[in-house]
Design an enzyme around this catalytic site. Structure first.
Site, PDB file in Angstrom:
ATOM      1  N   GLN A 114      78.269 -21.614 -11.218  1.00 56.39           N
ATOM      2  CA  GLN A 114      77.191 -20.952 -10.844  1.00 56.39           C
ATOM      3  C   GLN A 114      77.783 -19.406 -10.482  1.00 56.39           C
ATOM      4  OE1 GLN A 114      75.188 -24.657  -8.645  1.00 56.39           O
ATOM      5  NE2 GLN A 114      74.340 -22.689  -8.010  1.00 56.39           N
ATOM      6  N   THR A 171      63.931  -5.241  -2.434  1.00 57.25           N
ATOM      7  CA  THR A 171      65.320  -4.524  -2.540  1.00 57.25           C
ATOM      8  C   THR A 171      66.310  -5.279  -2.755  1.00 57.25           C
ATOM      9  OG1 THR A 171      65.208  -4.685  -0.289  1.00 57.25           O
ATOM     10  CG2 THR A 171      64.186  -2.727  -1.153  1.00 57.25           C
ATOM     11  N   GLY A 172      65.978  -6.647  -2.783  1.00 56.75           N
ATOM     12  CA  GLY A 172      67.325  -7.876  -3.179  1.00 56.75           C
ATOM     13  C   GLY A 172      67.214  -7.715  -4.713  1.00 56.75           C
ATOM     14  N   GLY A 218      73.935 -15.645  -7.604  1.00 58.20           N
ATOM     15  CA  GLY A 218      72.964 -17.096  -6.926  1.00 58.20           C
ATOM     16  C   GLY A 218      72.977 -16.911  -5.554  1.00 58.20           C
ATOM     17  N   CYS A 249      67.358 -22.200  -8.841  1.00 63.50           N
ATOM     18  CA  CYS A 249      67.807 -21.522 -10.092  1.00 63.50           C
ATOM     19  C   CYS A 249      68.793 -22.392 -11.245  1.00 63.50           C
ATOM     20  CB  CYS A 249      68.611 -20.141  -9.807  1.00 63.50           C
ATOM     21  SG  CYS A 249      69.824 -20.323  -8.678  1.00 63.50           S
ATOM     22  N   ARG A 253      59.630 -25.823  -1.240  1.00 62.57           N
ATOM     23  CA  ARG A 253      59.782 -26.638  -2.460  1.00 62.57           C
ATOM     24  C   ARG A 253      59.548 -28.227  -2.546  1.00 62.57           C
ATOM     25  NH1 ARG A 253      65.388 -23.867  -4.103  1.00 62.57           N
ATOM     26  NH2 ARG A 253      64.639 -21.845  -4.600  1.00 62.57           N
ATOM     27  N   HIS A 259      73.949 -18.761 -14.776  1.00 58.97           N
ATOM     28  CA  HIS A 259      74.526 -20.192 -14.380  1.00 58.97           C
ATOM     29  C   HIS A 259      74.626 -21.193 -15.745  1.00 58.97           C
ATOM     30  CE1 HIS A 259      73.879 -19.094 -10.212  1.00 58.97           C
ATOM     31  NE2 HIS A 259      72.915 -19.832 -10.027  1.00 58.97           N
TER      32      HIS A 259
HETATM   33  N1  LIG Z   1      69.766 -15.048  -6.368  1.00 55.77           N
HETATM   34  C1  LIG Z   1      69.224 -15.926  -7.042  1.00 55.77           C
HETATM   35  O1  LIG Z   1      69.732 -16.224  -8.233  1.00 55.77           O
HETATM   36  C2  LIG Z   1      68.334 -16.635  -6.841  1.00 55.77           C
HETATM   37  C3  LIG Z   1      67.399 -17.613  -7.594  1.00 55.77           C
HETATM   38  C4  LIG Z   1      66.516 -18.557  -6.974  1.00 55.77           C
HETATM   39  C5  LIG Z   1      65.799 -18.183  -5.875  1.00 55.77           C
HETATM   40  N2  LIG Z   1      66.529 -17.380  -5.110  1.00 55.77           N
HETATM   41  C6  LIG Z   1      66.156 -17.265  -3.651  1.00 55.77           C
HETATM   42  O2  LIG Z   1      65.120 -15.902  -3.731  1.00 55.77           O
HETATM   43  C7  LIG Z   1      65.173 -15.146  -2.357  1.00 55.77           C
HETATM   44  C8  LIG Z   1      65.686 -13.908  -2.515  1.00 55.77           C
HETATM   45  O3  LIG Z   1      67.104 -14.078  -2.998  1.00 55.77           O
HETATM   46  P1  LIG Z   1      68.286 -12.850  -3.359  1.00 55.77           P
HETATM   47  O4  LIG Z   1      69.336 -13.386  -4.126  1.00 55.77           O
HETATM   48  O5  LIG Z   1      67.489 -11.891  -3.987  1.00 55.77           O
HETATM   49  O6  LIG Z   1      68.608 -12.393  -1.940  1.00 55.77           O
HETATM   50  P2  LIG Z   1      69.160 -10.593  -1.742  1.00 55.77           P
HETATM   51  O7  LIG Z   1      69.684  -9.900  -2.574  1.00 55.77           O
HETATM   52  O8  LIG Z   1      70.005 -11.056  -0.536  1.00 55.77           O
HETATM   53  O9  LIG Z   1      67.721 -10.121  -0.943  1.00 55.77           O
HETATM   54  C9  LIG Z   1      67.163 -10.072   0.050  1.00 55.77           C
HETATM   55  C10 LIG Z   1      65.871  -9.435   0.234  1.00 55.77           C
HETATM   56  O10 LIG Z   1      65.322  -9.989   1.318  1.00 55.77           O
HETATM   57  C11 LIG Z   1      64.841  -8.655   2.138  1.00 55.77           C
HETATM   58  N3  LIG Z   1      64.681  -9.239   3.655  1.00 55.77           N
HETATM   59  C12 LIG Z   1      65.610  -9.611   4.409  1.00 55.77           C
HETATM   60  N4  LIG Z   1      65.033  -9.813   5.896  1.00 55.77           N
HETATM   61  C13 LIG Z   1      63.578  -9.600   5.585  1.00 55.77           C
HETATM   62  C14 LIG Z   1      62.469  -9.537   6.570  1.00 55.77           C
HETATM   63  N5  LIG Z   1      62.709  -9.891   7.719  1.00 55.77           N
HETATM   64  N6  LIG Z   1      61.472  -9.081   5.899  1.00 55.77           N
HETATM   65  C15 LIG Z   1      61.456  -8.939   4.743  1.00 55.77           C
HETATM   66  N7  LIG Z   1      62.275  -8.796   3.857  1.00 55.77           N
HETATM   67  C16 LIG Z   1      63.400  -9.086   4.331  1.00 55.77           C
HETATM   68  C17 LIG Z   1      65.799  -7.836   1.842  1.00 55.77           C
HETATM   69  O11 LIG Z   1      65.594  -6.615   2.426  1.00 55.77           O
HETATM   70  P3  LIG Z   1      66.642  -5.489   2.714  1.00 55.77           P
HETATM   71  O12 LIG Z   1      67.030  -4.728   1.354  1.00 55.77           O
HETATM   72  O13 LIG Z   1      66.021  -4.524   3.743  1.00 55.77           O
HETATM   73  O14 LIG Z   1      67.773  -6.167   3.315  1.00 55.77           O
HETATM   74  C18 LIG Z   1      66.079  -8.002   0.377  1.00 55.77           C
HETATM   75  O15 LIG Z   1      64.975  -7.244  -0.240  1.00 55.77           O
HETATM   76  C19 LIG Z   1      66.053 -16.192  -1.518  1.00 55.77           C
HETATM   77  O16 LIG Z   1      65.211 -17.065  -0.705  1.00 55.77           O
HETATM   78  C20 LIG Z   1      66.907 -17.072  -2.722  1.00 55.77           C
HETATM   79  O17 LIG Z   1      67.107 -18.331  -2.132  1.00 55.77           O
HETATM   80  C21 LIG Z   1      67.470 -16.644  -5.334  1.00 55.77           C
END
Ligand SMILES: NC(=O)c1ccc[n+]([C@@H]2O[C@H](COP(=O)([O-])OP(=O)(O)OC[C@H]3O[C@@H](n4cnc5c(N)ncnc54)[C@H](OP(=O)(O)O)[C@@H]3O)[C@@H](O)[C@H]2O)c1
Length: 344
Positions: free
Chosen positions: A155, A12-13, A159, A128, A99, A250
């Site tokens: 960025q 859902t993120g 992100g 990223c 990583r 980015h």
């Molecule tokens: N955003 C980027 O550009 C990017 C790029 C590379 C890597 N990343 C990495 O990818 C990961 C996700 O990033 P994001 O940007 O998508 O974050 P986000 O939008 O904040 O989404 C976080 C997700 O994790 C879920 N979550 C939170 N607590 C949890 C738990 N205890 N058990 C299971 N699921 C849980 C959330 O669910 P709910 O909906 O229930 O809160 C949501 O689905 C992070 O580690 C980030 O560092 C992100």
């Protein structure tokens, strides 16, 4: 449909949603897909015309899968990743948790798919910002080793995840939209909980926390992950990571220093043929607005730096796609083509 049983934790993120959409778009042959979240919200995601309800991450159900994508926090990755891998489940984690672990392959398929091994079931996807740089500079580095890199990054807010994005939208609304002349005052009491400063109408040189030497977490990740992915432990990297009020994509200004002369014309020829790279013609350049939602790493402004041993490049990539979800799906596709992923 036959194929491996898949799960996405963090579906859902903003990365998780892209992952699910890509699995459908790229016709990944999954026999089933289960989606998980924190369980605190009642949201779901659409996959192959059906709405899937996200449940809280459940070890028993996850252990029944062949491949689990983790797109959640470091804490969740720590709790689930190694335990699932020990049970023989393939795990591709987008967080930074593993990583730099020497036992965990950190993979960008265009560069080091050879690091994958049937014995190492936990795989990390890279940072990223670093990904765009690594992919774009790789064909040049292969021709003649890069000794030193300096970059400034620009960025996008996405992100930093979903909550940073909603913070940005709230701040923008409070300013009555974007003031093109930049004179609209920033809200004094901005709802900044995720980002360290107001981001609407602003830029700031902080992505992550500071270490004792004054580097931010993002700047250290760019340097250390690039060295690992390229297998170049002595590569010198100096980065300034900057957050800008862009939703998605980015951008990087990069200066690559070589041991000898590296003509820009040769660099353009190599980039034009490089997998995963889209080179813009001279006089044109990519920007986040025209690269958001696309798969390649876009490169433009390829030119000489301070002397013949230096090249300057402008690089833009979608942080949610090649910077996260797409790279993970490409790793999964590689596992499939290697015949390492169970076909139920
Ligand atoms: N955003 C980027 O550009 C990017 C790029 C590379 C890597 N990343 C990495 O990818 C990961 C996700 O990033 P994001 O940007 O998508 O974050 P986000 O939008 O904040 O989404 C976080 C997700 O994790 C879920 N979550 C939170 N607590 C949890 C738990 N205890 N058990 C299971 N699921 C849980 C959330 O669910 P709910 O909906 O229930 O809160 C949501 O689905 C992070 O580690 C980030 O560092 C992100």
């Amino acid at each position: 449909m036959s194929g491996p049983r898949l799960a996405v934790v963090g579906a859902t993120g903003i990365v998780g949603r892209e992952l699910v959409a890509l699995l459908e778009k790229r016709r990944f042959p999954a026999s089933s897909l289960s989606v998980f979240s924190s369980g605190r919200t009642r949201t779901g995601v659409r996959f192959r015309g059906r709405r899937l309800r996200a449940a809280s991450a459940d070890m028993r159900r996850l252990a029944e899968c062949d491949l689990v994508f983790l797109a959640s926090s470091e804490t969740v990755a720590r709790r689930l990743g190694p335990a699932l891998a020990r049970r023989g489940v393939w795990v591709i984690d987008d967080s930074s948790e593993f990583r730099l672990d020497p036992e965990v392959p950190l993979v960008i398929p265009e560069i080091n798919a050879g690091a994958l091994s049937p014995r190492r079931r936990l795989i990390a996807g890279p940072n990223c910002t670093m990904t765009g740089l690594a992919v774009a500079a790789w064909p040049l580095h292969r021709r003649s080793a890069v000794r030193e890199i300096r970059i400034a990054s620009y960025q996008a807010v996405s992100g930093a995840g979903r909550s940073a994005l909603s913070e940005y939208f709230q701040q923008s609304e409070r300013r009555g939209g974007f003031a093109a002349d930049g004179r609209a005052p920033l809200p004094r009491r901005h709802p900044a909980r995720t980002l360290p400063r107001p981001i609407a109408g602003n830029v700031f040189p902080q992505v992550g926390g500071f270490d004792a030497q004054g580097h931010t977490g993002e700047e250290s990740k760019i340097a250390s992950e690039l060295r690992k992915i390229w297998g170049a432990p002595r590569l010198r990297v100096s980065a300034t990571a900057v957050r800008v009020p862009v939703v998605r994509g980015h951008s990087l200004a990069a200066w690559l220093r070589f041991a000898g002369p590296f003509p820009a014309a040769r660099a353009r020829r190599l980039l034009a043929a490089a997998p995963g790279v889209k080179l813009r013609r001279t006089g044109d350049y990519p920007s986040p607005a025209d690269c958001a939602g696309t798969w390649p790493v876009h490169v433009g402004r390829v030119r000489a730096g301070v002397d013949a041993r230096e090249l300057a490049l402008w690089i833009v990539s979608d942080n949610l796609l090649k910077g996260a979800a797409l790279n993970s799906v490409q790793i999964a596709e590689r596992l499939l083509s290697l015949g390492w992923l169970n076909q139920t």
